[in-house]
Design an enzyme around this catalytic site. Structure first.
Site, PDB file in Angstrom:
ATOM      1  N   SER A 161     104.944  32.907  94.584  1.00  0.00           N
ATOM      2  CA  SER A 161     105.854  31.696  94.409  1.00  0.00           C
ATOM      3  C   SER A 161     105.147  30.428  94.828  1.00  0.00           C
ATOM      4  CB  SER A 161     107.217  32.562  95.198  1.00  0.00           C
ATOM      5  OG  SER A 161     108.432  31.695  94.539  1.00  0.00           O
ATOM      6  N   ASP A 257     112.683  36.874  85.428  1.00  0.00           N
ATOM      7  CA  ASP A 257     112.673  35.664  86.487  1.00  0.00           C
ATOM      8  C   ASP A 257     112.659  34.352  85.741  1.00  0.00           C
ATOM      9  OD1 ASP A 257     111.676  33.878  88.222  1.00  0.00           O
ATOM     10  OD2 ASP A 257     109.700  34.968  88.691  1.00  0.00           O
ATOM     11  N   HIS A 287     111.982  38.056  90.625  1.00  0.00           N
ATOM     12  CA  HIS A 287     111.164  37.022  91.633  1.00  0.00           C
ATOM     13  C   HIS A 287     111.166  37.734  92.614  1.00  0.00           C
ATOM     14  CE1 HIS A 287     109.269  32.964  91.784  1.00  0.00           C
ATOM     15  NE2 HIS A 287     109.962  33.243  93.028  1.00  0.00           N
TER      16      HIS A 287
END
Length: 316
Positions: A161, A257, A287
């Site tokens: 991320s 996501d 995610h």
């Protein structure tokens, strides 16, 4: 494809979440920490040992003077490759414990020393503080690899991320600075781009699950001092003028996501620039799914794939 049934069951058991914009920062951080450290690691992600250290940060002011790291050493015989890893958390939350399960798996399955970096968080420390910390950790790894059983000629970068954005940014900085030489980069659902609403995934998954489009925007609002910084390649590696000369990249995305398409466009930019790139989309995943490596097959798959990529490109 629908969301993975195991994730659907997990989501059904979770309390309703109002979105990060509506949660006080201290509560958000504690909530993320509490939920993260309760997640089990993979049973077979066995490492030889871990060590917490404090190293020199990027220099300058007092808050830059030191940088906490955690060193994961794999089983086997040194010297090992060394991978510098940045945790996810929207630039705002997370620490050495919240993605311990990811760092542990990458160490065990790639046979690399993993150095997890407790970089400075926004909004207290705006861009580029976290990126500066990430590059400082890479420099430290290059200079000190031999002292921890590592091989300074086999360096990698990894992150999930927001941490993946920083890993990719550090690779750009290293390229432009003439070193340290990085031989592989792992990007697990890092968008590498300031958020927009134009992509199909941003529209389809604007309401999540797990990560909403407004959550993404709020995180970036905390991170940048000014929206104009979005064009800086250290903030949005996708927007670099050139991606030529970068090391091989693994890019793993989650199907469900809002940031998926930006990450995949980034992978396309790498391919266009002649960079060895492995892109894989994980069906039904959301995610943050890599953190569930202890029980979710899709999470295990992405970390095994990333580890195999590191093994290939960090071999002797």
């Amino acid at each position: 494809m629908p969301i993975d049934p195991q994730i659907v069951a997990m989501l059904a058991a979770m309390p309703e979440w109002p979105g990060v914009r509506h949660v006080p920062l201290d509560i958000l951080r504690q909530s993320v920490r509490d939920s993260s450290i309760a997640i089990p690691a993979a049973h077979d992600a066995v490492v030889a040992h871990t060590e917490d250290r404090t190293i020199s940060g990027p220099g300058g002011s007092a808050d830059e003077a030191t940088l906490p790291i955690r060193i994961y050493t794999p089983l086997g015989e040194a010297p090992f490759p060394v991978v510098v890893y940045m945790h996810g958390g929207g630039f705002v939350v997370g620490d050495l414990d919240t993605q311990d399960m990811i760092a542990r798996a990458l160490c065990a399955w790639s046979g690399s020393i993993v150095i997890s970096v407790d970089y400075r968080l926004a909004p207290e420390h705006k861009f580029p503080a976290g990126v500066d910390d990430s590059f400082a950790a890479l420099q430290w790894a290059a200079s000190n690899a031999a002292t921890i059983g590592g091989d300074p000629a086999r360096l990698g970068l990894a992150g999930d991320s927001a941490g993946a954005n920083m890993a990719c940014a550090a690779a750009l900085i290293a390229r432009d600075a003439g070193g340290p030489v990085v031989r592989a980069v792992v990007n697990i659902y890092g968008s590498c781009n300031y958020p927009g609403t134009a992509t199909p995934s941003a529209a389809e998954f604007a309401d999540g699950p797990i990560l909403r489009a407004d959550d993404v925007l709020w995180f970036w609002e905390q991170y940048l001092s000014d929206p104009s910084q979005q064009d800086d390649q250290r903030a949005s590696p996708l927007r670099a003028t050139s991606h030529a000369g970068l090391p091989p990249h693994f890019v793993g995305t989650a199907e469900c996501d809002p940031t998926r398409d930006d990450a995949e466009v980034f992978a396309g930019k790498l391919v266009e620039a002649g960079v060895v790139t492995q892109l894989k989309r994980y069906p039904g995943m959301v995610h943050g799914f890599a953190s569930w490596v202890g029980f979710l097959p899709g999470a295990r798959a992405v970390l095994q794939d990333a580890s195999a990529f590191l093994k290939t490109h960090l071999s002797d």
